[in-house]
Enzyme design. Sequence first.
Site, PDB file in Angstrom:
ATOM      1  N   ASP A  14     -21.804 -35.029  17.528  1.00 19.63           N
ATOM      2  CA  ASP A  14     -21.029 -34.702  16.325  1.00 19.63           C
ATOM      3  C   ASP A  14     -21.834 -34.859  15.036  1.00 19.63           C
ATOM      4  O   ASP A  14     -21.261 -35.111  13.971  1.00 19.63           O
ATOM      5  CB  ASP A  14     -19.744 -35.551  16.227  1.00 19.63           C
ATOM      6  N   GLU A  15     -23.133 -34.744  15.105  1.00 19.80           N
ATOM      7  CA  GLU A  15     -23.957 -34.900  13.902  1.00 19.80           C
ATOM      8  C   GLU A  15     -23.937 -33.652  13.034  1.00 19.80           C
ATOM      9  O   GLU A  15     -24.485 -33.662  11.928  1.00 19.80           O
ATOM     10  CB  GLU A  15     -25.419 -35.209  14.268  1.00 19.80           C
ATOM     11  N   GLY A  16     -23.378 -32.560  13.548  1.00 21.88           N
ATOM     12  CA  GLY A  16     -23.403 -31.310  12.789  1.00 21.88           C
ATOM     13  C   GLY A  16     -24.525 -30.396  13.276  1.00 21.88           C
ATOM     14  O   GLY A  16     -25.024 -29.560  12.518  1.00 21.88           O
ATOM     15  N   GLY A  18     -24.299 -27.923  15.310  1.00 20.26           N
ATOM     16  CA  GLY A  18     -23.870 -26.519  15.358  1.00 20.26           C
ATOM     17  C   GLY A  18     -24.219 -25.799  14.069  1.00 20.26           C
ATOM     18  O   GLY A  18     -24.748 -24.689  14.071  1.00 20.26           O
ATOM     19  N   LYS A  19     -23.940 -26.471  12.971  1.00 22.35           N
ATOM     20  CA  LYS A  19     -24.225 -25.856  11.671  1.00 22.35           C
ATOM     21  C   LYS A  19     -25.734 -25.644  11.479  1.00 22.35           C
ATOM     22  O   LYS A  19     -26.163 -24.622  10.947  1.00 22.35           O
ATOM     23  CB  LYS A  19     -23.671 -26.776  10.578  1.00 22.35           C
ATOM     24  N   ALA A  40     -18.790 -30.987  24.613  1.00 18.69           N
ATOM     25  CA  ALA A  40     -19.318 -30.708  23.275  1.00 18.69           C
ATOM     26  C   ALA A  40     -18.324 -29.855  22.490  1.00 18.69           C
ATOM     27  O   ALA A  40     -17.567 -29.081  23.067  1.00 18.69           O
ATOM     28  CB  ALA A  40     -20.630 -29.933  23.394  1.00 18.69           C
ATOM     29  N   THR A  43     -18.724 -27.248  15.549  1.00 20.43           N
ATOM     30  CA  THR A  43     -17.883 -26.597  14.539  1.00 20.43           C
ATOM     31  C   THR A  43     -18.758 -25.867  13.527  1.00 20.43           C
ATOM     32  O   THR A  43     -19.693 -26.446  12.981  1.00 20.43           O
ATOM     33  CB  THR A  43     -17.036 -27.662  13.801  1.00 20.43           C
ATOM     34  N   GLN A 202     -24.260 -33.367  22.535  1.00 14.71           N
ATOM     35  CA  GLN A 202     -24.255 -34.832  22.555  1.00 14.71           C
ATOM     36  C   GLN A 202     -25.531 -35.364  21.882  1.00 14.71           C
ATOM     37  O   GLN A 202     -26.059 -34.678  21.019  1.00 14.71           O
ATOM     38  CB  GLN A 202     -24.068 -35.396  23.982  1.00 14.71           C
ATOM     39  N   THR A 282     -11.613 -33.479  21.328  1.00 16.25           N
ATOM     40  CA  THR A 282     -10.524 -34.337  21.793  1.00 16.25           C
ATOM     41  C   THR A 282      -9.484 -34.633  20.711  1.00 16.25           C
ATOM     42  O   THR A 282      -8.409 -35.143  21.027  1.00 16.25           O
ATOM     43  CB  THR A 282     -11.095 -35.684  22.253  1.00 16.25           C
TER      44      THR A 282
HETATM   45  P1  IMP Z   1     -18.197 -37.235  29.063  1.00 11.81           P
HETATM   46  O1  IMP Z   1     -19.385 -36.514  28.548  1.00 11.81           O
HETATM   47  O2  IMP Z   1     -16.936 -36.413  29.008  1.00 11.81           O
HETATM   48  O3  IMP Z   1     -18.422 -37.841  30.414  1.00 11.81           O
HETATM   49  O4  IMP Z   1     -17.934 -38.479  28.075  1.00 11.81           O
HETATM   50  C1  IMP Z   1     -18.794 -39.614  28.058  1.00 11.81           C
HETATM   51  C2  IMP Z   1     -18.843 -40.214  26.670  1.00 11.81           C
HETATM   52  O5  IMP Z   1     -19.537 -39.357  25.784  1.00 11.81           O
HETATM   53  C3  IMP Z   1     -17.471 -40.446  26.042  1.00 11.81           C
HETATM   54  O6  IMP Z   1     -17.539 -41.629  25.274  1.00 11.81           O
HETATM   55  C4  IMP Z   1     -17.303 -39.219  25.148  1.00 11.81           C
HETATM   56  O7  IMP Z   1     -16.409 -39.457  24.081  1.00 11.81           O
HETATM   57  C5  IMP Z   1     -18.722 -39.011  24.676  1.00 11.81           C
HETATM   58  N1  IMP Z   1     -19.021 -37.610  24.356  1.00 11.81           N
HETATM   59  C6  IMP Z   1     -19.230 -36.609  25.212  1.00 11.81           C
HETATM   60  N2  IMP Z   1     -19.519 -35.480  24.559  1.00 11.81           N
HETATM   61  C7  IMP Z   1     -19.508 -35.773  23.256  1.00 11.81           C
HETATM   62  C8  IMP Z   1     -19.773 -34.999  22.087  1.00 11.81           C
HETATM   63  O8  IMP Z   1     -20.112 -33.807  22.113  1.00 11.81           O
HETATM   64  N3  IMP Z   1     -19.652 -35.661  20.911  1.00 11.81           N
HETATM   65  C9  IMP Z   1     -19.328 -36.973  20.851  1.00 11.81           C
HETATM   66  N4  IMP Z   1     -19.100 -37.715  21.914  1.00 11.81           N
HETATM   67  C10 IMP Z   1     -19.184 -37.123  23.120  1.00 11.81           C
END
Ligand code: IMP
Length: 406
Positions: A14-16, A18-19, A40, A43, A202, A282
């Site tokens: 979520d650091e940005g 995509g932008k 992922a 935005t 991520q 989420t």
């Molecule tokens: P998973 O990737 O669904 O197994 O989630 C494992 C952990 O990584 C959880 O704490 C998620 O909230 C976090 N996570 C997975 N994908 C992202 C992302 O794109 N951004 C932020 N947190 C992520």
Amino acid sequence: MGYVKAVVGTQYGDEGKGKIVDQLAKDADYVVRFQGGNNAGHTIVIDGEEHILHFIPAGIFQGKTCVIGNGAVLDLDKLKEEVIGLEQRGVSVLENLLISENAHLILPSHVEESKTDKIGGTGRGIAPAYTSKSNKTGLRVRDIINVQCPIDQVDLDARPNLTLFRDYLLKHSYLMPNIVNVAKMLNFEIDMEKNILIEGAQATGLDIDHGEYPFVTSSNCSAGGICTGTGIGPTRITDIIGVAKAYVTRVDRDGSGPLVTQLDGWHGEFIRKQGNEYGATTKRPRRVGWFDAVLTRHSAMINDLDELIITKLDILDGLDELKICTAYELDGEIIYDYPSDGIVLRQCSPVYETMPGWKGSVKGIRSSRDLPIEAVRYVKRIEDLVNVPITMVTNGRDRKDYIIFD
Ligand code: IMP
């Protein structure tokens, strides 16, 4: 000479990115995802309209050829929804999308399974899909083609999922023209001096090997994953760009993952509100903290960063003081190295340096010369602590809101 440039997250996603990818994609020929799935959510805001991407690389808005590498995992039903949603908005997806035949599938059974994940995940079937990949029971994108042909009974016996999910695979045969040998294709295009932009999802804090195990995702989100996740050899990568927010956020289901610099009080609420820190995937409120230089320094090492981009600087507008975490305290000792272990990290407390905030807003500024001196000092201090040149900061949601930092 073409380039192979990668954009990776240095915190917890979520650091940005995509932008940034949307921005850098202008002169790229291909934009490539190498890991992760629809955990992922990238935005991108174009002329005030918000677009959230889960699978499709952010280069799609620049009309670039977008590639999903073998290291990614795909939920074909969700991919279809994303494709239809984009096409309805007038974005051409299918004619610009190539998918590796070796990418694994997130099956409906994986999604079910992840609802009861012990270590909180996004519930999108990510960990179960990667587990199936490792234990060799997984289905791959190429199985969409395999089920069209007669399959030997011996193979069917060895791979019961092929029978179980036959209808599911057949339902997605519309993707057949998009399925390619990505490794061969990309290496050929690099030989042809094309520009390849690699998009991480991520971040290093969530990397299965270099992050905060077990509070991590299931893939290698760091630069090392590019080679295994696309088939591009390590020496062909020319630039690795890290992205960090001007502060830090973390999302997890129950808040159990470490966040050494977590802000629980007024400051946390302020940054969460200003920064709209609610998960793109989420919708969960993100945990918020001060910038953690120990984490980003670790990411700089693991990714061998050439450059760092700081995003969302404008969110810190209006704060009198800012803190940067320069080290951790663990059992009464000051440590500067990041322990890649969730349990140890949860016992660390932050050692802070305090800096003055700036008056007014950095929004709308287009040149680093026009930034308040306190904002420049804040960014420069991060640069010193992380020891990577900062080349850009972003200061707003729109794709136009960025400043080349020099
Ligand atoms: P998973 O990737 O669904 O197994 O989630 C494992 C952990 O990584 C959880 O704490 C998620 O909230 C976090 N996570 C997975 N994908 C992202 C992302 O794109 N951004 C932020 N947190 C992520």
